[in-house]
Design an enzyme around this catalytic site. Sequence first.
Site, PDB file in Angstrom:
ATOM      1  N   CYS A  67       0.863  -1.189   0.000  1.00 35.98           N
ATOM      2  CA  CYS A  67       0.000   0.000   0.000  1.00 35.98           C
ATOM      3  C   CYS A  67       0.898   1.237   0.000  1.00 35.98           C
ATOM      4  O   CYS A  67       1.482   1.593   1.027  1.00 35.98           O
ATOM      5  CB  CYS A  67      -0.895  -0.033   1.239  1.00 35.98           C
TER       6      CYS A  67
ATOM      7  N   CYS B  97      10.751 -28.121 -23.521  1.00 32.52           N
ATOM      8  CA  CYS B  97      11.763 -27.748 -22.532  1.00 32.52           C
ATOM      9  C   CYS B  97      12.090 -26.263 -22.614  1.00 32.52           C
ATOM     10  O   CYS B  97      12.402 -25.739 -23.694  1.00 32.52           O
ATOM     11  CB  CYS B  97      13.027 -28.573 -22.769  1.00 32.52           C
TER      12      CYS B  97
END
Length: 323
Positions: free
Chosen positions: A137, A159
């Site tokens: 915040c 992969c």
Amino acid sequence: MLKWIDVVKFASVGNPVPDTRVEKTEAEWKTILSPEAFSITRLKGTERAHSSDMCSFFEPGIYACVCCGTLLFDGDEKFESGTGWPSFTQPVKENAIAYHKDSTFGMVRIEALCNTCDAHLGHVFPDGPKPSGLRYCMNAVALQKVESREKKLTLGGGCFWCTEAVFTLLKGVSKVESGYSGGKIDNPTYREICSGMTGHAEVIEITYNPDEITVEDLLRIHLSTHNPTTLNRQGADTGTQYRSIIFYRSEEEKVAAQNIIAEMQEVYDAPIVTEVKALEQFYKAEDYHQDYYSNNAEAGYCQAVIDPKLQKFKQLFKDKLKA
């Protein structure tokens, strides 16, 4: 990915080492900051809730410390918390933020500061959205928006050592990271995803500049550098973790993926089975998987599998390669 336990540990035991330090006297900070920014960042003030438009905008970009310019938060991690202050789920780097216990006003909170210059930014709480559960915040006045044209695209095609090696070579691509996405648990390990039980795919997250290379070109390259017609398999690698998949972040990306799949279907005799799915979370893989090919070019897998793939790729897309 940082979790609440990591934040508490940093606040209790010690913060990560910053990349650099910026230190100025109070008088020096006053000469470069507005009175409001000085009050909040250097005197630990708090701006009035809903006082900044920054709460309402969620466009791409990076947020930096207003005092020293250190990059702190990515716009992709910004969310609507309803609190009246800009809120983020993660910092851009683990060592971007420092954490201190704050016992003011009769309560115990964890203060978030710029780890480079000790600017007070706000507080961090354990009530954010999954998977991190964190809510940074922040005071909007403590942040400055850094405009960025860069975007991200997350792809899986076997992969990730192979896919990372391919996309790293493209001009317009600034970063490629290997990781996991599309599964059922938070923060999976390589061993866990290899079991096939978590549902994650091996993926890469590409950071690119759309002015230099388009998402359509990236998708064409993706569907040309692996076999998108084999279900849960690429060569000798089998399992759902090797599935062909495109994760989209917006409706625009979803439509682009569907259009390019339809376009590329004309090239293949068998049906393309590439999955198109909304991205929920990208989990960066362990450090030893990053830049695997460049760090292990002499390894047997790299020479037997990745080298031939790269040679074919360079011939097909030589006009897209970095100088």
